[in-house]
Design a protein around this motif. Sequence first.
Motif, PDB file in Angstrom:
ATOM      1  N   LEU A 133       5.655 -34.208  24.650  1.00 15.15           N
ATOM      2  CA  LEU A 133       6.092 -34.735  23.363  1.00 15.15           C
ATOM      3  C   LEU A 133       4.893 -35.148  22.510  1.00 15.15           C
ATOM      4  N   ARG A 134       3.893 -35.784  23.124  1.00 15.26           N
ATOM      5  CA  ARG A 134       2.693 -36.178  22.376  1.00 15.26           C
ATOM      6  C   ARG A 134       1.970 -34.952  21.816  1.00 15.26           C
ATOM      7  N   SER A 135       1.938 -33.887  22.596  1.00 12.23           N
ATOM      8  CA  SER A 135       1.312 -32.650  22.115  1.00 12.23           C
ATOM      9  C   SER A 135       2.038 -32.129  20.875  1.00 12.23           C
ATOM     10  N   LEU A 136       3.362 -32.103  20.931  1.00 11.29           N
ATOM     11  CA  LEU A 136       4.138 -31.634  19.784  1.00 11.29           C
ATOM     12  C   LEU A 136       3.921 -32.521  18.569  1.00 11.29           C
ATOM     13  N   GLU A 137       3.825 -33.810  18.793  1.00  9.20           N
ATOM     14  CA  GLU A 137       3.593 -34.746  17.690  1.00  9.20           C
ATOM     15  C   GLU A 137       2.234 -34.523  17.035  1.00  9.20           C
ATOM     16  N   ARG A 138       1.289 -33.965  17.798  1.00  3.01           N
ATOM     17  CA  ARG A 138      -0.044 -33.658  17.261  1.00  3.01           C
ATOM     18  C   ARG A 138      -0.122 -32.222  16.754  1.00  3.01           C
ATOM     19  N   PHE A 139       1.039 -31.583  16.590  1.00  2.34           N
ATOM     20  CA  PHE A 139       1.096 -30.180  16.171  1.00  2.34           C
ATOM     21  C   PHE A 139       0.330 -29.282  17.137  1.00  2.34           C
ATOM     22  N   SER A 140       0.532 -29.528  18.422  1.00  2.85           N
ATOM     23  CA  SER A 140      -0.071 -28.716  19.472  1.00  2.85           C
ATOM     24  C   SER A 140       1.043 -28.236  20.396  1.00  2.85           C
ATOM     25  N   ILE A 141       1.074 -26.949  20.690  1.00  7.50           N
ATOM     26  CA  ILE A 141       2.132 -26.372  21.527  1.00  7.50           C
ATOM     27  C   ILE A 141       1.684 -26.421  22.986  1.00  7.50           C
ATOM     28  N   PRO A 142       2.413 -27.137  23.859  1.00  2.41           N
ATOM     29  CA  PRO A 142       1.972 -27.321  25.245  1.00  2.41           C
ATOM     30  C   PRO A 142       2.304 -26.154  26.168  1.00  2.41           C
ATOM     31  N   VAL A 143       2.996 -25.149  25.670  1.00  3.65           N
ATOM     32  CA  VAL A 143       3.434 -24.023  26.508  1.00  3.65           C
ATOM     33  C   VAL A 143       2.661 -22.770  26.111  1.00  3.65           C
ATOM     34  N   PRO A 144       1.710 -22.310  26.924  1.00  2.00           N
ATOM     35  CA  PRO A 144       0.907 -21.128  26.558  1.00  2.00           C
ATOM     36  C   PRO A 144       1.756 -19.898  26.247  1.00  2.00           C
ATOM     37  N   GLY A 145       2.818 -19.693  27.019  1.00  2.00           N
ATOM     38  CA  GLY A 145       3.675 -18.527  26.789  1.00  2.00           C
ATOM     39  C   GLY A 145       4.351 -18.561  25.432  1.00  2.00           C
ATOM     40  N   LEU A 146       4.772 -19.742  25.000  1.00  2.00           N
ATOM     41  CA  LEU A 146       5.400 -19.891  23.687  1.00  2.00           C
ATOM     42  C   LEU A 146       4.383 -19.641  22.579  1.00  2.00           C
ATOM     43  N   LEU A 147       3.193 -20.159  22.751  1.00  2.00           N
ATOM     44  CA  LEU A 147       2.136 -19.952  21.760  1.00  2.00           C
ATOM     45  C   LEU A 147       1.821 -18.463  21.620  1.00  2.00           C
ATOM     46  N   LYS A 148       1.727 -17.772  22.734  1.00  2.00           N
ATOM     47  CA  LYS A 148       1.436 -16.336  22.713  1.00  2.00           C
ATOM     48  C   LYS A 148       2.553 -15.560  22.040  1.00  2.00           C
ATOM     49  N   ALA A 149       3.802 -15.932  22.315  1.00  2.00           N
ATOM     50  CA  ALA A 149       4.952 -15.241  21.711  1.00  2.00           C
ATOM     51  C   ALA A 149       4.974 -15.444  20.203  1.00  2.00           C
ATOM     52  N   LEU A 150       4.652 -16.651  19.751  1.00  2.00           N
ATOM     53  CA  LEU A 150       4.629 -16.920  18.313  1.00  2.00           C
ATOM     54  C   LEU A 150       3.506 -16.144  17.626  1.00  2.00           C
ATOM     55  N   GLU A 151       2.379 -16.004  18.292  1.00  2.00           N
ATOM     56  CA  GLU A 151       1.244 -15.308  17.692  1.00  2.00           C
ATOM     57  C   GLU A 151       1.530 -13.823  17.485  1.00  2.00           C
ATOM     58  N   LYS A 152       2.462 -13.270  18.243  1.00  2.00           N
ATOM     59  CA  LYS A 152       2.826 -11.862  18.057  1.00  2.00           C
ATOM     60  C   LYS A 152       3.399 -11.612  16.672  1.00  2.00           C
ATOM     61  N   SER A 153       3.956 -12.656  16.055  1.00  2.00           N
ATOM     62  CA  SER A 153       4.538 -12.491  14.723  1.00  2.00           C
ATOM     63  C   SER A 153       3.473 -12.208  13.665  1.00  2.00           C
ATOM     64  N   GLN A 214       7.904 -23.673   2.563  1.00  2.00           N
ATOM     65  CA  GLN A 214       8.230 -24.385   3.790  1.00  2.00           C
ATOM     66  C   GLN A 214       7.899 -23.484   4.977  1.00  2.00           C
ATOM     67  N   MET A 215       7.777 -24.095   6.159  1.00  2.00           N
ATOM     68  CA  MET A 215       7.442 -23.329   7.365  1.00  2.00           C
ATOM     69  C   MET A 215       7.959 -24.081   8.578  1.00  2.00           C
ATOM     70  N   HIS A 216       8.411 -23.329   9.577  1.00  2.00           N
ATOM     71  CA  HIS A 216       8.872 -23.954  10.813  1.00  2.00           C
ATOM     72  C   HIS A 216       7.719 -24.712  11.462  1.00  2.00           C
ATOM     73  N   VAL A 217       8.017 -25.892  12.005  1.00  2.00           N
ATOM     74  CA  VAL A 217       6.977 -26.755  12.555  1.00  2.00           C
ATOM     75  C   VAL A 217       6.218 -26.086  13.704  1.00  2.00           C
ATOM     76  N   LEU A 218       6.878 -25.240  14.487  1.00  2.00           N
ATOM     77  CA  LEU A 218       6.174 -24.560  15.582  1.00  2.00           C
ATOM     78  C   LEU A 218       5.201 -23.508  15.047  1.00  2.00           C
ATOM     79  N   LEU A 219       5.536 -22.887  13.920  1.00  2.00           N
ATOM     80  CA  LEU A 219       4.595 -21.951  13.297  1.00  2.00           C
ATOM     81  C   LEU A 219       3.390 -22.703  12.731  1.00  2.00           C
TER      82      LEU A 219
END
Length: 240
Positions: A133-153, A214-219
């Motif tokens: 949760l702290r990572s997300l609050e700092r705009f940091s994604i704690p899941v490497p797989g999720l970060l990689k999937a988002l970067e494909k966009s 606007q932009m999704h917070v995970l992006l």
Amino acid sequence: MMHRIELGNVVMQQILARKKVLLILDNVDKLEQLDALRGIQFGEGSKIIITTRDRGLFKGHIVDHIYRVKELDDSESLEVFNFDAFRQATCPGEDFGKLSRQIVAYSRGLPLGLKSLGKFLRGKEILEWKGALRSLERFSIPVPGLLKALEKSLSDLSNKEEQIFLDIACFFIGMNQNDVLQTLNNRSTQCTTLQIGLLEDKSLVTIDENNKLQMHVLLQAMAKDIIKRESSNMTNQVTS
């Protein structure tokens, strides 16, 4: 890829031509995939459903309706997350329940984020949940797989388009599109409404009813991670 598209076209010509069909094309990301449908005469009453992350692919093609998939609401989001985190629809205890609701809020109805975070946190202790949760609050994604999937966009963007995306993510969220265009055009980056429209077609940015970006917070978090890595690489090159 072209060989596969041509093979698919031949199969459809031989098997589906002049028949009434329900054809679903999932995760289309190349214009050639849509072009392959040209010339195939399906039977009367046929329906073709196409899913894609790039609305721009439909330009130049006749479509009856474009439907933008809505994000899940709070209740649906929590249920999806819980099934991956706890293998059930509800949380086992108030401590996990409170953290679940806080973490789900950062996913903002995005199934990919909900499922990735749920699987990542499954079986972990409360302290690890709080760390995520702290990572997300700092705009940091704690899941490497999720970060990689988002970067494909970003894979189909030019360097210039990616830079505009990164600028918007870090500096211009909530600003009027016209003001952003003026600001970028006064800097080294030349930006046009066409390029922002391309980012919107790819669901990387949205423009609300007040013409604000606007932009999704995970992006946003993904963009900040990219810039952090690029800055670190530049620092390492200078020091070496």
